[in-house]
Motif scaffolding. Structure first.
Motif, PDB file in Angstrom:
ATOM      1  N   VAL B 212      -2.179  18.903   3.658  1.00 22.10           N
ATOM      2  CA  VAL B 212      -2.137  18.592   5.074  1.00 22.10           C
ATOM      3  C   VAL B 212      -2.025  19.891   5.854  1.00 22.10           C
ATOM      4  CG1 VAL B 212      -0.519  17.670   6.780  1.00 22.10           C
ATOM      5  CG2 VAL B 212      -1.150  16.297   4.815  1.00 22.10           C
ATOM      6  N   GLN B 213      -2.751  20.015   6.953  1.00 20.91           N
ATOM      7  CA  GLN B 213      -2.612  21.206   7.793  1.00 20.91           C
ATOM      8  C   GLN B 213      -1.421  21.044   8.715  1.00 20.91           C
ATOM      9  OE1 GLN B 213      -6.298  21.833   9.880  1.00 20.91           O
ATOM     10  NE2 GLN B 213      -7.454  21.666   7.969  1.00 20.91           N
ATOM     11  N   GLY B 214      -0.659  22.108   8.863  1.00 17.38           N
ATOM     12  CA  GLY B 214       0.491  22.043   9.763  1.00 17.38           C
ATOM     13  C   GLY B 214       1.709  21.490   9.035  1.00 17.38           C
ATOM     14  N   PRO B 215       2.721  21.057   9.809  1.00 13.08           N
ATOM     15  CA  PRO B 215       3.974  20.610   9.196  1.00 13.08           C
ATOM     16  C   PRO B 215       3.749  19.448   8.227  1.00 13.08           C
ATOM     17  CG  PRO B 215       4.215  20.776  11.585  1.00 13.08           C
ATOM     18  CD  PRO B 215       2.756  20.967  11.281  1.00 13.08           C
ATOM     19  N   THR B 216       4.477  19.493   7.102  1.00 12.44           N
ATOM     20  CA  THR B 216       4.287  18.454   6.084  1.00 12.44           C
ATOM     21  C   THR B 216       5.090  17.200   6.401  1.00 12.44           C
ATOM     22  OG1 THR B 216       6.043  19.470   4.813  1.00 12.44           O
ATOM     23  CG2 THR B 216       3.783  20.051   4.223  1.00 12.44           C
ATOM     24  N   ALA B 241       3.861  -4.241   1.088  1.00 13.47           N
ATOM     25  CA  ALA B 241       4.805  -5.164   1.723  1.00 13.47           C
ATOM     26  C   ALA B 241       6.235  -4.633   1.853  1.00 13.47           C
ATOM     27  CB  ALA B 241       4.819  -6.485   0.958  1.00 13.47           C
ATOM     28  N   ASP B 242       6.773  -3.997   0.798  1.00 13.87           N
ATOM     29  CA  ASP B 242       8.182  -3.574   0.822  1.00 13.87           C
ATOM     30  C   ASP B 242       8.380  -2.160   1.359  1.00 13.87           C
ATOM     31  OD1 ASP B 242       9.581  -5.334  -2.106  1.00 13.87           O
ATOM     32  OD2 ASP B 242       9.039  -5.991  -0.085  1.00 13.87           O
ATOM     33  N   ARG B 243       7.356  -1.618   2.057  1.00 14.69           N
ATOM     34  CA  ARG B 243       7.480  -0.265   2.638  1.00 14.69           C
ATOM     35  C   ARG B 243       8.701  -0.221   3.570  1.00 14.69           C
ATOM     36  NH1 ARG B 243       4.654  -3.616   5.266  1.00 14.69           N
ATOM     37  NH2 ARG B 243       4.489  -3.605   7.545  1.00 14.69           N
ATOM     38  N   PRO B 244       9.389   0.944   3.609  1.00 15.74           N
ATOM     39  CA  PRO B 244      10.470   1.082   4.584  1.00 15.74           C
ATOM     40  C   PRO B 244       9.895   0.977   5.995  1.00 15.74           C
ATOM     41  CG  PRO B 244      10.427   2.923   3.032  1.00 15.74           C
ATOM     42  CD  PRO B 244       9.180   2.134   2.817  1.00 15.74           C
ATOM     43  N   VAL B 245      10.761   0.666   6.953  1.00 13.12           N
ATOM     44  CA  VAL B 245      10.316   0.434   8.320  1.00 13.12           C
ATOM     45  C   VAL B 245       9.630   1.666   8.907  1.00 13.12           C
ATOM     46  CG1 VAL B 245      11.086  -0.112  10.657  1.00 13.12           C
ATOM     47  CG2 VAL B 245      12.095  -1.288   8.711  1.00 13.12           C
ATOM     48  N   THR B 246      10.191   2.839   8.631  1.00 10.19           N
ATOM     49  CA  THR B 246       9.608   4.069   9.175  1.00 10.19           C
ATOM     50  C   THR B 246       9.325   5.046   8.051  1.00 10.19           C
ATOM     51  OG1 THR B 246      11.823   4.971   9.533  1.00 10.19           O
ATOM     52  CG2 THR B 246      10.783   3.882  11.401  1.00 10.19           C
ATOM     53  N   GLY B 247       8.446   5.992   8.326  1.00 10.95           N
ATOM     54  CA  GLY B 247       8.108   7.006   7.339  1.00 10.95           C
ATOM     55  C   GLY B 247       8.014   8.359   8.009  1.00 10.95           C
ATOM     56  N   GLY B 248       8.291   9.418   7.220  1.00 11.78           N
ATOM     57  CA  GLY B 248       8.314  10.761   7.780  1.00 11.78           C
ATOM     58  C   GLY B 248       7.184  11.655   7.314  1.00 11.78           C
ATOM     59  N   TYR B 249       6.133  11.074   6.736  1.00  5.95           N
ATOM     60  CA  TYR B 249       5.001  11.886   6.273  1.00  5.95           C
ATOM     61  C   TYR B 249       3.744  11.535   7.065  1.00  5.95           C
ATOM     62  CZ  TYR B 249       8.193  12.611   2.402  1.00  5.95           C
ATOM     63  OH  TYR B 249       9.296  12.905   1.653  1.00  5.95           O
ATOM     64  N   PRO B 250       2.809  12.509   7.192  1.00  9.58           N
ATOM     65  CA  PRO B 250       1.600  12.263   7.998  1.00  9.58           C
ATOM     66  C   PRO B 250       0.775  11.103   7.446  1.00  9.58           C
ATOM     67  CG  PRO B 250       1.807  14.607   7.477  1.00  9.58           C
ATOM     68  CD  PRO B 250       2.858  13.898   6.684  1.00  9.58           C
ATOM     69  N   VAL B 251       0.137  10.385   8.371  1.00  7.03           N
ATOM     70  CA  VAL B 251      -0.718   9.246   8.017  1.00  7.03           C
ATOM     71  C   VAL B 251      -2.138   9.542   8.486  1.00  7.03           C
ATOM     72  CG1 VAL B 251      -1.101   6.757   8.308  1.00  7.03           C
ATOM     73  CG2 VAL B 251       1.233   7.662   8.251  1.00  7.03           C
ATOM     74  N   PRO B 252      -3.015  10.020   7.585  1.00 10.87           N
ATOM     75  CA  PRO B 252      -4.376  10.331   8.001  1.00 10.87           C
ATOM     76  C   PRO B 252      -5.276   9.105   8.129  1.00 10.87           C
ATOM     77  CG  PRO B 252      -4.089  10.852   5.679  1.00 10.87           C
ATOM     78  CD  PRO B 252      -2.740  10.451   6.191  1.00 10.87           C
ATOM     79  N   ALA B 253      -4.902   8.000   7.471  1.00 16.73           N
ATOM     80  CA  ALA B 253      -5.783   6.821   7.486  1.00 16.73           C
ATOM     81  C   ALA B 253      -4.970   5.564   7.221  1.00 16.73           C
ATOM     82  CB  ALA B 253      -6.882   6.959   6.428  1.00 16.73           C
ATOM     83  N   VAL B 254      -5.568   4.427   7.512  1.00 14.09           N
ATOM     84  CA  VAL B 254      -4.930   3.130   7.307  1.00 14.09           C
ATOM     85  C   VAL B 254      -5.924   2.207   6.617  1.00 14.09           C
ATOM     86  CG1 VAL B 254      -3.738   1.203   8.447  1.00 14.09           C
ATOM     87  CG2 VAL B 254      -3.686   3.476   9.490  1.00 14.09           C
ATOM     88  N   VAL B 255      -5.516   1.535   5.555  1.00 14.79           N
ATOM     89  CA  VAL B 255      -6.375   0.519   4.924  1.00 14.79           C
ATOM     90  C   VAL B 255      -6.473  -0.661   5.881  1.00 14.79           C
ATOM     91  CG1 VAL B 255      -6.534  -1.133   3.005  1.00 14.79           C
ATOM     92  CG2 VAL B 255      -5.812   1.234   2.581  1.00 14.79           C
ATOM     93  N   ILE B 256      -7.679  -1.176   6.089  1.00 13.86           N
ATOM     94  CA  ILE B 256      -7.856  -2.268   7.053  1.00 13.86           C
ATOM     95  C   ILE B 256      -7.192  -3.546   6.554  1.00 13.86           C
ATOM     96  CG2 ILE B 256     -10.010  -1.205   7.826  1.00 13.86           C
ATOM     97  CD1 ILE B 256     -11.520  -3.589   6.589  1.00 13.86           C
ATOM     98  N   GLY B 257      -6.756  -4.370   7.475  1.00 11.78           N
ATOM     99  CA  GLY B 257      -6.042  -5.599   7.136  1.00 11.78           C
ATOM    100  C   GLY B 257      -6.810  -6.478   6.163  1.00 11.78           C
TER     101      GLY B 257
END
Lengths: 221, 314
Positions: B212-216, B241-257
């Motif tokens: 990832v470019q920039g802060p990790t 489904a059981d993902r924590p409510v928030t996350g602290g890592y970059p999200v470059p993409a999202v799998v479609i519903g």
């Protein structure tokens, strides 16, 4: 400059937004949801707004968000909470390291921690886990290089200028300086979390003999 | 009516399709069925409302004995049988009192078993879903054990067969909020396999280490289902489904519903290919999935060969 942009086809991300405004916006979107909205989740400095793309579209939801951003942030009046804590010893295994890192005596770390009135800025990471800020600058410590696979329930810990409390046994990288006997999260209670964003928290040092006596749900839940 | 768990399988839990999305402001994960589409479909096949509690079976799965006559439906490619006769995915099947239903392994990592009337499970924080980390919901907040008995509600709707099909081809993604730090094209170009450590929290992927470019790290953000986080070690994780409510890592993409269900049914070691689509394409895919789920053919009352226990009626 706060932006509203897509986060997948069924959500929008509002960021950056100061923590208090994020809490206020998320609460507003939950209590008066835009048509087709299905959820609003505050992050540290953002709000995720979810919606059903087959019932509404991103532009309509974004328009409502923009209007709400224009309203002054409603500061939720927080309650005063006292959290009893046994500092150090077996319940606070990282206290000595924290003291050394901060160039303080252990007693001075305890004094500064217990002497601060902290605000619940955010609930996240795990059910009922409060992020408490802001600590005095002299208590800023990094996370553990190697997180624990098991941090005991009730652990009171520090990381990055904030204090947190583990409501259950969880993996974690925060530095544990003590333990509270009180229950912080119970899914069968209403509300399920004892501490909510906006609450003001003071830690009250107690000794180990009082620990068992103070166990369980606080009387003012 | 009760169902006895004879053999629990490695991870069989009570779930419902929606989980509990309304408690994330106190840090409670949404949870629910890892493949919400399959869960909804299984319920429709036995005439239940979409949100009725049902079983999610993982890898190879339970053996159940039915106390009284009922109807079941399995959705997912797992070998299954009722009293030794094959149980096909996607069609309701009547079961007699005393019937033994066995679910084994197959091409899918997860499968869903709905029972007509839904499972009778206490709702906690608005859902029957099992929160394994928190230890609440479902059956005592845990996976099923041998000897557990599950109650079943009153059947209301009719039985059906599914005429639709799941999408095929690459898993479709849309750009996420941090696509400026990691181009989603790198996910599309990479050769991925589902890692051995994939679970209900997320499908960690093995493949080229991404940088990832920039802060990790990022200031923690709420995570929608399907968000692909890239931690400092460069291994992408598709949040489930059981993902924590928030996350602290970059999200470059999202799998479609529309593709989250297929993602959740991949087994460790399965190859994964991604393809980029537009937001509009993702919405169209969602519309098509809803149409596919509605492609149901009502089955007649017992007497219909598909429903009756073929051969003996004893």
């Amino acid at each position: 400059m706060t932006r509203v942009r897509p986060f997948g086809e069924a959500a929008l991300l509002v960021d950056p937004l100061p923590g208090v405004e994020a809490q206020s916006l998320a609460a507003s979107l939950r209590s008066e949801p835009p048509d087709g909205a299905t959820g609003a989740v505050a992050g540290r400095a953002s709000v995720l707004v979810e919606f059903d793309p087959l019932r509404t579209d991103a532009d309509a939801v974004a328009a409502v968000i923009e209007e709400r951003l224009g309203r002054p942030a409603a500061l939720v009046p927080g309650r005063q909470r006292r959290i009893p804590v046994v500092y150090g010893g077996a319940m606070g295994p990282d206290l000595a390291d924290v003291a050394e890192h901060c160039h303080l005596e252990a007693a001075e770390v305890i004094e500064r921690h217990a002497g601060s009135e902290l605000t619940v800025e955010f609930i996240g990471f795990a059910p009922g886990f409060p992020y408490l800020g802001a600590l005095p600058e002299e208590l800023r410590v990094p996370r553990l290089a190697t997180p624990r696979t098991r941090t005991p329930a009730g652990s009171v810990a520090l990381a990055d200028g904030m204090s947190g409390i583990y409501p259950a046994e969880l993996p974690g990288g925060w530095r544990v300086i003590g333990r509270t006997p009180v229950t912080l999260f119970d899914p069968h209670r209403e509300p399920p979390a004892y501490l909510m964003p906006g609450d003001r928290v003071r830690f009250e040092p107690i000794d180990e003999t009082a620990f068992a006596r103070r166990a369980g749900a606080p009387a003012d839940w | 009516m009760t169902i006895e768990v004879v053999e629990p399988g490695p991870l069989t839990t009570v779930q419902d399709a929606a989980g509990r999305p309304g408690w994330r402001h106190v840090g409670v994960p949404q949870g629910g069925a890892a493949d919400p589409w399959a869960a909804r479909l299984a319920n429709r096949l036995v005439g239940n409302p979409d949100g009725a509690p049902l079983l999610e079976a993982t890898m190879h799965a339970p053996t159940l004995r039915f106390g009284t006559p009922s109807a079941v439906a399995l959705v997912g490619e797992l070998d299954a049988s009722v009293d030794g006769l094959p149980l096909t995915s996607g069609v309701a099947r009547e079961v007699r009192a005393g019937a033994l239903l066995r679910i084994g392994s197959g091409r899918d990592a997860r499968g869903y078993l709905a029972v007509a009337g839904g499972l009778s499970v206490e709702r906690v924080l608005g859902s029957a879903s099992t929160d394994l980390r928190g230890g609440f919901g479902g059956v005592e907040g845990r996976a099923l054990r041998a000897g557990d008995r599950l109650g079943v509600g009153t059947a209301t709707g009719g039985r059906h067969r599914w005429l639709g099909q799941w999408p095929s081809g690459p898993i479709r993604i849309v750009a996420g909020p941090h696509a400026d730090r990691l181009d989603p094209a790198e996910l599309v170009a990479g050769a991925w396999r589902v890692g051995a450590d994939a679970d209900r929290t997320g499908a960690r992927l093995d493949g080229p280490a991404l940088s990832v470019q920039g802060p990790t790290e990022i200031a923690s953000v709420g995570l929608p289902l399907g968000a692909i986080q890239v931690p400092p070690d460069g291994r992408p994780i598709v949040m489930l489904a059981d993902r924590p409510v928030t996350g602290g890592y970059p999200v470059p993409a999202v799998v479609i519903g529309a593709d989250i269900g297929r993602m959740a049914r991949l087994r460790p070691g399965d190859p994964v290919a991604f393809a980029s689509v537009s937001l509009e394409g993702a919405r169209d895919a969602l519309r098509r999935m809803n149409d596919e789920l509605a492609a149901l053919e009502a089955l007649d009352a017992p007497g219909d060969d598909e429903l009756g226990w073929a051969g003996s009626h004893g």
